[in-house]
Scaffold this motif. Structure first.
Motif, PDB file in Angstrom:
ATOM      1  N   ALA A 153      13.904  46.377 -46.397  1.00 50.03           N
ATOM      2  CA  ALA A 153      12.985  46.953 -45.215  1.00 50.03           C
ATOM      3  C   ALA A 153      11.564  45.605 -45.778  1.00 50.03           C
ATOM      4  CB  ALA A 153      11.674  46.308 -47.176  1.00 50.03           C
ATOM      5  N   VAL A 154      10.581  46.096 -44.121  1.00 45.68           N
ATOM      6  CA  VAL A 154      10.876  45.004 -43.502  1.00 45.68           C
ATOM      7  C   VAL A 154       8.661  44.742 -44.159  1.00 45.68           C
ATOM      8  CG1 VAL A 154       9.077  44.386 -41.138  1.00 45.68           C
ATOM      9  CG2 VAL A 154      11.269  45.823 -41.700  1.00 45.68           C
ATOM     10  N   LEU A 155       8.158  43.839 -44.300  1.00 49.49           N
ATOM     11  CA  LEU A 155       7.328  43.458 -44.666  1.00 49.49           C
ATOM     12  C   LEU A 155       6.223  42.754 -43.451  1.00 49.49           C
ATOM     13  CD1 LEU A 155       7.633  41.163 -48.183  1.00 49.49           C
ATOM     14  CD2 LEU A 155       6.658  43.752 -47.669  1.00 49.49           C
ATOM     15  N   GLU A 156       5.063  43.057 -43.860  1.00 50.29           N
ATOM     16  CA  GLU A 156       3.821  42.461 -42.872  1.00 50.29           C
ATOM     17  C   GLU A 156       2.726  42.580 -43.772  1.00 50.29           C
ATOM     18  OE1 GLU A 156       2.025  42.059 -39.053  1.00 50.29           O
ATOM     19  OE2 GLU A 156       4.264  41.243 -40.115  1.00 50.29           O
ATOM     20  N   ARG A 157       2.040  41.292 -43.558  1.00 60.72           N
ATOM     21  CA  ARG A 157       0.870  40.907 -44.773  1.00 60.72           C
ATOM     22  C   ARG A 157       0.636  41.339 -46.109  1.00 60.72           C
ATOM     23  NH1 ARG A 157      -3.490  42.049 -39.844  1.00 60.72           N
ATOM     24  NH2 ARG A 157      -2.967  39.918 -37.718  1.00 60.72           N
ATOM     25  N   GLY A 158       2.420  41.536 -46.256  1.00 66.88           N
ATOM     26  CA  GLY A 158       2.234  41.878 -48.062  1.00 66.88           C
ATOM     27  C   GLY A 158       2.265  43.127 -48.159  1.00 66.88           C
ATOM     28  N   GLU A 159       2.372  44.099 -47.260  1.00 70.73           N
ATOM     29  CA  GLU A 159       2.688  45.607 -47.246  1.00 70.73           C
ATOM     30  C   GLU A 159       4.229  45.720 -46.760  1.00 70.73           C
ATOM     31  OE1 GLU A 159      -0.468  48.050 -46.474  1.00 70.73           O
ATOM     32  OE2 GLU A 159      -1.002  46.702 -45.303  1.00 70.73           O
ATOM     33  N   VAL A 160       4.962  46.694 -47.062  1.00 67.23           N
ATOM     34  CA  VAL A 160       5.491  47.613 -46.806  1.00 67.23           C
ATOM     35  C   VAL A 160       5.757  48.056 -46.077  1.00 67.23           C
ATOM     36  CG1 VAL A 160       7.949  48.364 -46.845  1.00 67.23           C
ATOM     37  CG2 VAL A 160       7.596  47.105 -48.929  1.00 67.23           C
ATOM     38  N   ILE A 161       5.410  47.993 -44.338  1.00 71.21           N
ATOM     39  CA  ILE A 161       5.933  48.990 -43.181  1.00 71.21           C
ATOM     40  C   ILE A 161       6.883  49.498 -43.023  1.00 71.21           C
ATOM     41  CG2 ILE A 161       4.303  47.851 -42.476  1.00 71.21           C
ATOM     42  CD1 ILE A 161       5.758  46.914 -39.928  1.00 71.21           C
ATOM     43  N   GLU A 162       8.114  49.404 -43.353  1.00 74.69           N
ATOM     44  CA  GLU A 162       9.328  50.248 -42.745  1.00 74.69           C
ATOM     45  C   GLU A 162      10.527  49.948 -43.485  1.00 74.69           C
ATOM     46  OE1 GLU A 162      11.419  51.615 -38.290  1.00 74.69           O
ATOM     47  OE2 GLU A 162       9.840  49.577 -38.706  1.00 74.69           O
ATOM     48  N   GLN A 163      11.267  50.922 -43.995  1.00 71.36           N
ATOM     49  CA  GLN A 163      12.331  51.054 -44.714  1.00 71.36           C
ATOM     50  C   GLN A 163      13.465  51.793 -44.825  1.00 71.36           C
ATOM     51  OE1 GLN A 163      12.131  51.715 -49.691  1.00 71.36           O
ATOM     52  NE2 GLN A 163      10.284  51.584 -49.081  1.00 71.36           N
ATOM     53  N   GLY A 164      14.708  50.801 -44.838  1.00 69.29           N
ATOM     54  CA  GLY A 164      15.391  52.182 -45.092  1.00 69.29           C
ATOM     55  C   GLY A 164      16.920  51.578 -44.250  1.00 69.29           C
ATOM     56  N   PRO A 165      18.205  52.314 -44.222  1.00 70.36           N
ATOM     57  CA  PRO A 165      19.659  51.833 -44.073  1.00 70.36           C
ATOM     58  C   PRO A 165      19.663  50.900 -42.646  1.00 70.36           C
ATOM     59  CG  PRO A 165      19.574  54.755 -44.676  1.00 70.36           C
ATOM     60  CD  PRO A 165      18.543  53.952 -44.437  1.00 70.36           C
ATOM     61  N   VAL A 166      20.088  49.797 -42.609  1.00 69.65           N
ATOM     62  CA  VAL A 166      19.922  48.979 -41.758  1.00 69.65           C
ATOM     63  C   VAL A 166      20.278  49.590 -40.350  1.00 69.65           C
ATOM     64  CG1 VAL A 166      20.808  47.286 -40.706  1.00 69.65           C
ATOM     65  CG2 VAL A 166      20.572  46.666 -42.900  1.00 69.65           C
ATOM     66  N   TRP A 167      21.163  50.746 -40.448  1.00 68.99           N
ATOM     67  CA  TRP A 167      21.803  50.827 -38.745  1.00 68.99           C
ATOM     68  C   TRP A 167      20.650  51.357 -38.735  1.00 68.99           C
ATOM     69  CZ3 TRP A 167      21.278  56.533 -38.228  1.00 68.99           C
ATOM     70  CH2 TRP A 167      21.147  57.169 -39.287  1.00 68.99           C
ATOM     71  N   GLN A 168      19.990  52.641 -39.544  1.00 67.40           N
ATOM     72  CA  GLN A 168      18.411  53.367 -38.761  1.00 67.40           C
ATOM     73  C   GLN A 168      17.133  52.148 -38.185  1.00 67.40           C
ATOM     74  OE1 GLN A 168      16.764  55.748 -41.994  1.00 67.40           O
ATOM     75  NE2 GLN A 168      17.549  57.191 -41.077  1.00 67.40           N
ATOM     76  N   VAL A 169      16.664  51.517 -39.305  1.00 71.55           N
ATOM     77  CA  VAL A 169      16.164  50.633 -39.111  1.00 71.55           C
ATOM     78  C   VAL A 169      15.901  50.068 -37.853  1.00 71.55           C
ATOM     79  CG1 VAL A 169      14.467  48.835 -39.384  1.00 71.55           C
ATOM     80  CG2 VAL A 169      15.608  50.528 -41.200  1.00 71.55           C
ATOM     81  N   TYR A 170      17.594  49.325 -36.977  1.00 74.62           N
ATOM     82  CA  TYR A 170      18.162  48.730 -36.540  1.00 74.62           C
ATOM     83  C   TYR A 170      17.830  49.554 -35.325  1.00 74.62           C
ATOM     84  CZ  TYR A 170      19.974  44.569 -34.594  1.00 74.62           C
ATOM     85  OH  TYR A 170      20.431  43.130 -33.782  1.00 74.62           O
ATOM     86  N   GLY A 171      18.856  50.116 -35.044  1.00 70.53           N
ATOM     87  CA  GLY A 171      18.674  51.450 -34.179  1.00 70.53           C
ATOM     88  C   GLY A 171      17.772  51.812 -33.729  1.00 70.53           C
ATOM     89  N   ASP A 172      16.299  52.207 -34.877  1.00 72.61           N
ATOM     90  CA  ASP A 172      15.554  53.363 -33.843  1.00 72.61           C
ATOM     91  C   ASP A 172      14.308  52.748 -34.968  1.00 72.61           C
ATOM     92  OD1 ASP A 172      13.475  55.338 -32.762  1.00 72.61           O
ATOM     93  OD2 ASP A 172      14.488  56.791 -33.920  1.00 72.61           O
ATOM     94  N   PRO A 173      13.635  51.758 -34.561  1.00 78.51           N
ATOM     95  CA  PRO A 173      12.791  50.836 -35.545  1.00 78.51           C
ATOM     96  C   PRO A 173      11.163  51.605 -34.902  1.00 78.51           C
ATOM     97  CG  PRO A 173      13.186  49.612 -33.513  1.00 78.51           C
ATOM     98  CD  PRO A 173      14.072  50.704 -33.649  1.00 78.51           C
ATOM     99  N   GLN A 174      10.517  51.402 -36.451  1.00 78.73           N
ATOM    100  CA  GLN A 174       9.227  52.969 -36.117  1.00 78.73           C
ATOM    101  C   GLN A 174       8.186  51.938 -35.694  1.00 78.73           C
ATOM    102  OE1 GLN A 174       9.934  55.987 -35.743  1.00 78.73           O
ATOM    103  NE2 GLN A 174      11.445  55.408 -35.517  1.00 78.73           N
ATOM    104  N   GLN A 175       7.866  50.956 -36.053  1.00 80.20           N
ATOM    105  CA  GLN A 175       6.327  50.134 -35.933  1.00 80.20           C
ATOM    106  C   GLN A 175       6.956  48.634 -35.106  1.00 80.20           C
ATOM    107  OE1 GLN A 175       3.843  50.736 -37.755  1.00 80.20           O
ATOM    108  NE2 GLN A 175       5.244  52.249 -38.739  1.00 80.20           N
ATOM    109  N   ASP A 176       6.036  48.140 -34.744  1.00 83.03           N
ATOM    110  CA  ASP A 176       6.378  47.052 -33.566  1.00 83.03           C
ATOM    111  C   ASP A 176       6.610  45.907 -34.137  1.00 83.03           C
ATOM    112  OD1 ASP A 176       5.191  49.196 -30.846  1.00 83.03           O
ATOM    113  OD2 ASP A 176       3.259  47.749 -31.407  1.00 83.03           O
ATOM    114  N   THR A 177       6.030  45.327 -35.369  1.00 86.93           N
ATOM    115  CA  THR A 177       6.275  45.038 -36.391  1.00 86.93           C
ATOM    116  C   THR A 177       8.424  44.606 -35.910  1.00 86.93           C
ATOM    117  OG1 THR A 177       4.438  43.914 -37.303  1.00 86.93           O
ATOM    118  CG2 THR A 177       7.054  43.090 -37.757  1.00 86.93           C
ATOM    119  N   THR A 178       8.284  45.510 -36.751  1.00 85.21           N
ATOM    120  CA  THR A 178       9.742  45.837 -36.940  1.00 85.21           C
ATOM    121  C   THR A 178      11.311  45.583 -35.766  1.00 85.21           C
ATOM    122  OG1 THR A 178       9.203  46.980 -38.643  1.00 85.21           O
ATOM    123  CG2 THR A 178      11.576  47.097 -37.864  1.00 85.21           C
ATOM    124  N   ARG A 179      10.175  46.536 -33.834  1.00 86.11           N
ATOM    125  CA  ARG A 179      10.689  46.124 -32.476  1.00 86.11           C
ATOM    126  C   ARG A 179      11.033  44.297 -32.775  1.00 86.11           C
ATOM    127  NH1 ARG A 179       7.582  50.140 -32.192  1.00 86.11           N
ATOM    128  NH2 ARG A 179       7.866  52.112 -32.056  1.00 86.11           N
TER     129      ARG A 179
END
Length: 365
Positions: free
Chosen positions: A234-260
């Motif tokens: 799960a990716v936290l930004e300013r206290g909120e979860v902005i993205e979550q999922g299996p590592v391969w999915q989040v790592y392979g296709d991040p949806q948020q700029d912070t995650t990238r």
């Protein structure tokens, strides 16, 4: 990059499926935390489900709320609103006495070890058992077992000042396991360690997870730790979860700029010399398309023979960052197609890229 040697891809995938089907161990419902005197919430509407036996990573920048979240998971901090439910028990409803008992089933590993300098390795591990009133014979057996598990049998009579950072963290891990917890919380457990030592600690945590089936929640700002150890993130930004999922999915296709930025700060960068030549449209028959081939873990493979057949032999590989994450290939390739090559398109070329983009055109000078 710190890399843990995993089993074969088939084993990794099978393990991920098994974990994903497990029962929910920790459920976080609409969690808020605001500290006295502050005008902004440290945590905002956090909802997470952590399954039994998985390694769940929580990543974010400094100040994102990671430490506040993990401290709410064992009630070192009381949330302002919301619930933390562990094995069906709302820990916010526990009395002080019940909370002490409950915490013995929850281990905690800290960044800075928190060892008692005047006690040996063995005494540091033994202390929580002594405080809990465990009989001496049982304490000796348990400490011997844990010393073997963390590989410190030969250093059991050393004092913390005589240990390396990795050895100190191994003591911290052993101490966290004295009451056979079902849940292990790790707060930046490797951030004070060098890459080689970090790798050994990650391998130890992975082995503990597999051998003892302990659920591990790991707070970190290090992308390598998430990549190499965790099942879910799960990716936290300013206290909120902005993205979550299996590592391969989040790592392979991040949806948020912070995650990238967190997971791959070089992902979208172009070499400066190339960026200055780039145009939106071809400028001449000799213009070459700059292609970005993305691999998001969906099954496409970078088949060089297929690329050559589609684009001609005069292709130029500019940049490649491909990795295996949980048995899936993720990353991207940048290449220049031959002049006047037919454009790649999906789904016609879906066998060797999950996503294809034309970033622009470069004209030879």
């Amino acid at each position: 990059m710190v890399s843990v040697v995993w089993p074969e891809a088939e084993d990794r995938t099978a393990q991920g499926v098994a974990v994903a089907g497990g029962a929910v161990h920790v459920a976080i419902h609409s969690l808020y935390k605001r500290y006295p005197g502050q005008q902004v919430d440290a945590l905002q509407n956090v909802d997470l489900r952590i399954r039994r036996g998985e390694i769940f990573g929580i990543i974010g920048r400094s100040g994102a709320g990671k430490s506040s979240l993990i401290r709410c998971l064992n009630r070192l901090e009381d949330p302002t609103a919301g619930q933390v439910v562990v094995d069906g028990v709302d820990i916010g409803s526990l009395s002080a006495t019940d909370l002490v008992h409950w915490r013995r089933s929850t281990g905690m590993i800290f960044q800075h070890f928190n060892l008692l300098s005047a006690k040996t390795v063995r005494q540091n591990i033994d202390l929580p058992l002594r405080v809990a009133g465990v009989p001496p014979a049982e304490r000796r057996r348990k400490v011997d077992e844990l010393l073997k598990l963390v590989g410190l049998e030969e250093r059991q009579h050393a004092y913390p000042a005589q240990l390396s950072g990795g050895q100190k963290q191994r003591v911290g891990i052993a101490r966290a396991l004295v009451h056979d917890p079902q849940l292990l919380l790790c707060d930046e457990a490797t951030s004070a360690l060098d890459p080689e030592t970090t790798r050994s600690i990650l391998m130890l945590l992975r082995d503990i997870n597999r051998q003892k089936k302990i659920t591990i929640v790991l707070i970190t700002h290090e992308m390598d730790v998430i990549h190499d150890l965790c099942h879910q993130v799960a990716v936290l930004e300013r206290g909120e979860v902005i993205e979550q999922g299996p590592v391969w999915q989040v790592y392979g296709d991040p949806q948020q700029d912070t995650t990238r930025i967190l997971l791959n700060p070089l992902r979208d960068s172009l070499p400066e010399a190339l960026a200055t030549q780039l145009t939106e449209q071809p400028q001449s028959p000799q213009s070459r398309a700059l292609l970005c081939l993305n691999y998001t873990g969906q099954g496409a493979q970078p088949q060089l023979s297929a690329l050559t057949a589609a684009l001609g032999s005069d292709i130029t590989l500019l940049q490649s960052k491909l990795e295996w994450v949980q048995g899936r290939q993720v990353g991207q390739i940048l290449l220049l197609a031959a002049a006047q090559a037919e454009p790649l398109s999906l789904p016609h070329h879906a066998t060797f890229a999950d996503r294809i983009g034309v970033l622009g055109y470069v004209t030879a000078t």
